[in-house]
Every structure is written in C-alpha cells, then in structure tokens.
Design a protein around this motif. Structure first.
Motif, PDB file in Angstrom:
ATOM      1  N   GLN A  89       0.842  -1.190   0.000  1.00  0.00           N
ATOM      2  CA  GLN A  89       0.000   0.000   0.000  1.00  0.00           C
ATOM      3  C   GLN A  89       0.882   1.245   0.000  1.00  0.00           C
ATOM      4  N   TYR A  90       0.443   2.250  -0.748  1.00  0.00           N
ATOM      5  CA  TYR A  90       1.132   3.533  -0.832  1.00  0.00           C
ATOM      6  C   TYR A  90       0.141   4.644  -0.522  1.00  0.00           C
ATOM      7  N   ALA A  91       0.606   5.630   0.231  1.00  0.00           N
ATOM      8  CA  ALA A  91      -0.162   6.845   0.472  1.00  0.00           C
ATOM      9  C   ALA A  91       0.341   7.908  -0.502  1.00  0.00           C
ATOM     10  N   ILE A  92      -0.548   8.430  -1.298  1.00  0.00           N
ATOM     11  CA  ILE A  92      -0.247   9.508  -2.237  1.00  0.00           C
ATOM     12  C   ILE A  92      -1.006  10.718  -1.707  1.00  0.00           C
ATOM     13  N   TYR A  93      -0.306  11.778  -1.362  1.00  0.00           N
ATOM     14  CA  TYR A  93      -0.959  12.886  -0.676  1.00  0.00           C
ATOM     15  C   TYR A  93      -0.352  14.226  -1.059  1.00  0.00           C
ATOM     16  N   ALA A 116       3.110   2.410  -8.468  1.00  0.00           N
ATOM     17  CA  ALA A 116       2.814   3.509  -7.537  1.00  0.00           C
ATOM     18  C   ALA A 116       3.250   4.837  -8.141  1.00  0.00           C
ATOM     19  N   ARG A 117       4.420   4.863  -8.767  1.00  0.00           N
ATOM     20  CA  ARG A 117       4.906   6.084  -9.415  1.00  0.00           C
ATOM     21  C   ARG A 117       3.971   6.521 -10.545  1.00  0.00           C
ATOM     22  N   GLU A 118       3.518   5.553 -11.330  1.00  0.00           N
ATOM     23  CA  GLU A 118       2.611   5.877 -12.435  1.00  0.00           C
ATOM     24  C   GLU A 118       1.299   6.471 -11.931  1.00  0.00           C
ATOM     25  N   ILE A 157      -4.992   6.251  -1.039  1.00  0.00           N
ATOM     26  CA  ILE A 157      -4.288   5.017  -0.680  1.00  0.00           C
ATOM     27  C   ILE A 157      -4.521   4.029  -1.818  1.00  0.00           C
ATOM     28  N   ILE A 158      -3.415   3.492  -2.340  1.00  0.00           N
ATOM     29  CA  ILE A 158      -3.515   2.469  -3.383  1.00  0.00           C
ATOM     30  C   ILE A 158      -2.772   1.227  -2.917  1.00  0.00           C
ATOM     31  N   VAL A 200       4.577  10.640  -2.147  1.00  0.00           N
ATOM     32  CA  VAL A 200       4.210   9.228  -2.002  1.00  0.00           C
ATOM     33  C   VAL A 200       5.065   8.586  -0.919  1.00  0.00           C
ATOM     34  N   ARG A 201       4.422   7.793  -0.074  1.00  0.00           N
ATOM     35  CA  ARG A 201       5.130   7.028   0.958  1.00  0.00           C
ATOM     36  C   ARG A 201       4.484   5.659   1.092  1.00  0.00           C
ATOM     37  N   VAL A 202       5.306   4.682   1.410  1.00  0.00           N
ATOM     38  CA  VAL A 202       4.812   3.324   1.669  1.00  0.00           C
ATOM     39  C   VAL A 202       4.069   3.329   2.992  1.00  0.00           C
ATOM     40  N   VAL A 203       2.937   2.627   3.044  1.00  0.00           N
ATOM     41  CA  VAL A 203       2.196   2.441   4.283  1.00  0.00           C
ATOM     42  C   VAL A 203       2.788   1.223   4.975  1.00  0.00           C
TER      43      VAL A 203
END
Length: 113
Positions: free
Chosen positions: A3-7, A92-94, A83-84, A109-112
């Motif tokens: 999971q990644y947080a994109i914020y 995640a970058r895309e 959150i993806i 972006v950061r890893v959860v």
C-alpha cells in the motif's frame, strides 16, 4: 502487494481562480475511476480546508485530552490523500503521476507500513 499513500499539502495547490478548479474536476475524477477499475484503489479523498474544524486526541500525558483545532500550529497541512495497493513501486509512481496531472498540483508518495 504494497500500500502507498499519495498525498498533498494544501499549500501546494496554489492560488487559482474558481474557473481553474472547475477544470480539474473531470481529470481528477477520471484518475480515481481508473484506479477503481484497475482494482488498486483503497481510498481517495480531499480534506476540509478549514483547520478550525479539526480536532485532536492526545493521551501521551496519561490522561486523554480531546481538543478543538489542530494538534499543533503548522505552516502546511494535509489537503488530501489517496491510498492504493499495487505490486510494484513503478505502478505507484505511475498512479502518483496520473493523480498529480489530474489534480494539477504536486503529490508526495510514501509506503504504508
């Protein structure tokens, strides 16, 4: 799967006329719909900008204290988060790039854990 947080911080949005924000609705909604269709979306949403509507809970003193307003005064505050859950960092970058393009402002972006 990771999971990644994109914020983004609200201050990264910039000052724009109302008409400019209206141009961001369709492309940002399309990205969220694409994430949902791809099965990677966990959550996406913007946050209320009025910090006087925030509240905090802090039990670090041994007693729980719930107070109105933000926990601390800061110069930047969270504006929205997505959150993806994807297999690779490249994915995640895309998605982060597509969100940044759709919204019209930077994303971090950061890893959860």
């Amino acid at each position: 799967m990771t999971q990644y947080a994109i914020y983004f911080m609200q201050q990264w949005v910039g000052d724009h006329p109302a008409e400019w924000y209206e141009t961001r609705v369709e492309p940002s909604t399309a990205v969220v719909n694409d994430m949902r269709a791809a099965g990677v979306l966990v959550f996406a949403g913007g946050l209320v900008e009025e910090m006087d509507q925030a509240f905090s809970a802090d039990g670090t003193s041994g007693e729980m204290l719930v107070t109105d307003g933000p926990y601390t005064e800061v110069t930047e505050y969270l504006g929205g988060i997505t959150i993806i859950e994807v297999e690779t960092i490249e994915e995640a970058r895309e998605w982060a790039a597509r969100i940044a393009e759709g919204c019209g402002w930077p994303q971090e972006v950061r890893v959860v854990k």
